[in-house]
Scaffold this motif. Sequence first.
Motif, PDB file in Angstrom:
ATOM      1  N   CYS A  33       0.840  -1.212   0.000  1.00  0.00           N
ATOM      2  CA  CYS A  33       0.000   0.000   0.000  1.00  0.00           C
ATOM      3  C   CYS A  33       0.877   1.266   0.000  1.00  0.00           C
ATOM      4  O   CYS A  33       1.665   1.477   0.925  1.00  0.00           O
ATOM      5  N   PRO A  34       0.736   2.113  -1.026  1.00  0.00           N
ATOM      6  CA  PRO A  34       1.552   3.330  -1.078  1.00  0.00           C
ATOM      7  C   PRO A  34       1.228   4.315   0.047  1.00  0.00           C
ATOM      8  O   PRO A  34       2.100   5.059   0.500  1.00  0.00           O
ATOM      9  N   TYR A  35      -0.023   4.311   0.518  1.00  0.00           N
ATOM     10  CA  TYR A  35      -0.397   5.242   1.600  1.00  0.00           C
ATOM     11  C   TYR A  35       0.280   4.809   2.909  1.00  0.00           C
ATOM     12  O   TYR A  35       0.834   5.630   3.641  1.00  0.00           O
ATOM     13  N   ARG A  38       3.861   5.700   3.096  1.00  0.00           N
ATOM     14  CA  ARG A  38       4.152   7.068   3.562  1.00  0.00           C
ATOM     15  C   ARG A  38       4.445   7.058   5.064  1.00  0.00           C
ATOM     16  O   ARG A  38       5.439   7.613   5.525  1.00  0.00           O
ATOM     17  N   LYS A  60     -10.953  -8.020   6.091  1.00  0.00           N
ATOM     18  CA  LYS A  60     -10.385  -7.293   7.238  1.00  0.00           C
ATOM     19  C   LYS A  60     -10.817  -7.911   8.564  1.00  0.00           C
ATOM     20  O   LYS A  60     -11.983  -8.305   8.710  1.00  0.00           O
ATOM     21  N   GLY A  71     -13.601   2.634   7.570  1.00  0.00           N
ATOM     22  CA  GLY A  71     -13.880   1.334   6.955  1.00  0.00           C
ATOM     23  C   GLY A  71     -12.685   0.396   6.946  1.00  0.00           C
ATOM     24  O   GLY A  71     -12.582  -0.478   6.077  1.00  0.00           O
ATOM     25  N   LYS A  73      -9.370   1.119   6.506  1.00  0.00           N
ATOM     26  CA  LYS A  73      -8.261   1.391   5.573  1.00  0.00           C
ATOM     27  C   LYS A  73      -6.942   1.424   6.327  1.00  0.00           C
ATOM     28  O   LYS A  73      -6.906   1.718   7.532  1.00  0.00           O
ATOM     29  N   VAL A  74      -5.859   1.148   5.614  1.00  0.00           N
ATOM     30  CA  VAL A  74      -4.520   1.365   6.152  1.00  0.00           C
ATOM     31  C   VAL A  74      -3.949   2.601   5.448  1.00  0.00           C
ATOM     32  O   VAL A  74      -4.354   2.893   4.317  1.00  0.00           O
ATOM     33  N   PRO A  75      -3.046   3.349   6.104  1.00  0.00           N
ATOM     34  CA  PRO A  75      -2.417   3.066   7.380  1.00  0.00           C
ATOM     35  C   PRO A  75      -3.295   3.418   8.574  1.00  0.00           C
ATOM     36  O   PRO A  75      -4.215   4.211   8.485  1.00  0.00           O
ATOM     37  N   GLU A  86      -5.495   7.606   8.088  1.00  0.00           N
ATOM     38  CA  GLU A  86      -5.275   8.519   6.943  1.00  0.00           C
ATOM     39  C   GLU A  86      -3.782   8.869   6.896  1.00  0.00           C
ATOM     40  O   GLU A  86      -3.219   9.419   7.855  1.00  0.00           O
ATOM     41  N   SER A  87      -3.165   8.582   5.735  1.00  0.00           N
ATOM     42  CA  SER A  87      -1.707   8.710   5.650  1.00  0.00           C
ATOM     43  C   SER A  87      -1.183  10.099   6.046  1.00  0.00           C
ATOM     44  O   SER A  87      -0.267  10.205   6.866  1.00  0.00           O
TER      45      SER A  87
HETATM   46  N1  LIG Z   1      -6.873   8.504   1.809  1.00  0.00           N
HETATM   47  C1  LIG Z   1      -6.325   7.332   2.456  1.00  0.00           C
HETATM   48  C2  LIG Z   1      -6.252   6.204   1.452  1.00  0.00           C
HETATM   49  C3  LIG Z   1      -5.785   4.897   2.090  1.00  0.00           C
HETATM   50  C4  LIG Z   1      -6.154   3.699   1.223  1.00  0.00           C
HETATM   51  O1  LIG Z   1      -6.956   3.801   0.290  1.00  0.00           O
HETATM   52  N2  LIG Z   1      -5.554   2.538   1.537  1.00  0.00           N
HETATM   53  C5  LIG Z   1      -5.954   1.355   0.837  1.00  0.00           C
HETATM   54  C6  LIG Z   1      -4.790   0.402   0.615  1.00  0.00           C
HETATM   55  S1  LIG Z   1      -3.582   1.025  -0.536  1.00  0.00           S
HETATM   56  C7  LIG Z   1      -6.963   0.607   1.695  1.00  0.00           C
HETATM   57  O2  LIG Z   1      -6.863   0.573   2.893  1.00  0.00           O
HETATM   58  N3  LIG Z   1      -7.927  -0.027   1.023  1.00  0.00           N
HETATM   59  C8  LIG Z   1      -8.944  -0.806   1.677  1.00  0.00           C
HETATM   60  C9  LIG Z   1     -10.302  -0.192   1.566  1.00  0.00           C
HETATM   61  O3  LIG Z   1     -10.460   0.797   0.824  1.00  0.00           O
HETATM   62  O4  LIG Z   1     -11.213  -0.695   2.184  1.00  0.00           O
HETATM   63  C10 LIG Z   1      -4.955   7.670   3.043  1.00  0.00           C
HETATM   64  O5  LIG Z   1      -4.331   8.636   2.577  1.00  0.00           O
HETATM   65  O6  LIG Z   1      -4.517   6.990   3.976  1.00  0.00           O
END
Ligand SMILES: N[C@@H](CCC(=O)N[C@@H](CS)C(=O)NCC(=O)O)C(=O)O
Length: 256
Positions: A33-35, A38, A60, A71, A73-75, A86-87
């Motif tokens: 995951c690029p976020y 970061r 998850k 929801g 998301k990582v990180p 949120e990154s």
């Molecule tokens: N805006 C978020 C985006 C983070 C994101 O989209 N991460 C992806 C992985 S690269 C994720 O967790 N996807 C799972 C999902 O959307 O449920 C940030 O900057 O952290």
Amino acid sequence: MGVISETKKHLTTGSECPPLKPGTLRCYSMKFCPYAQRTRLVLAAKGVPHEIVNINLKAKPEWYLAKSATGGKVPGLELDDHFATESLITCDLLEELYPQPALYPTDPWLKARDRLMVELFGSVSSLTYQMYRAMGDAQKIKQISEDFNTKLQIFEKELVERGTPFFFGDRPGMLDLMIWPWVERFPAARKLGVTSLPTGEMPPPPPEIKHFHEWVMRMTQHPEVKSCSVTTEDHMKFIKSFIAGNPDYDMEISSV
Ligand SMILES: N[C@@H](CCC(=O)N[C@@H](CS)C(=O)NCC(=O)O)C(=O)O
């Protein structure tokens, strides 16, 4: 660099949350995951001891969903009873919690400029996703390559004006680290057909982005950056599995 432990597998639905040790910082991540990269880059730059817990984003864990307001998301960053996600928010939080070494300029106007550049980079990172979807469509790839070049010129101009090896100065700062994860995936994009991208490899990119290309080479060699990197071959393998709708989070990866 500061990584105390990392789960080998990405934890899934039905798994147990590894017990939190008091006072130990934890970063929830996904290896590709690029976020999340970061946040890991900022942790590496600051040398903060932390553990990494990898999360399977297709299945998850319930306990991770319960912690998160986004929801699952990582990180995600956790310390005792605090949780942030949120990154950009997690990276700014780390800057406040661990001020040294500083990653933002002290001048508020310059800091605002760095933030603007991160914001502008959003249009470059979104092109990488468009490119993955356009794979095999030569016409679309050509258009996306041209768009990449136009958008990267903003960063070329910025580097020329700053006249420093990195956007931050003599070492990478917040702006360098916030845009790097997508640039690290440029060689994979190049192999997928976007030949104009600067990757630090031959053939060199067009002269319009010469300084940006040199920045890519410096970043590629930087120890903190290397410590959070994935090889181009592994990025390619993961991108293919992701596009096929079956992301292979737990695939074997080689060291950089
Ligand atoms: N805006 C978020 C985006 C983070 C994101 O989209 N991460 C992806 C992985 S690269 C994720 O967790 N996807 C799972 C999902 O959307 O449920 C940030 O900057 O952290």
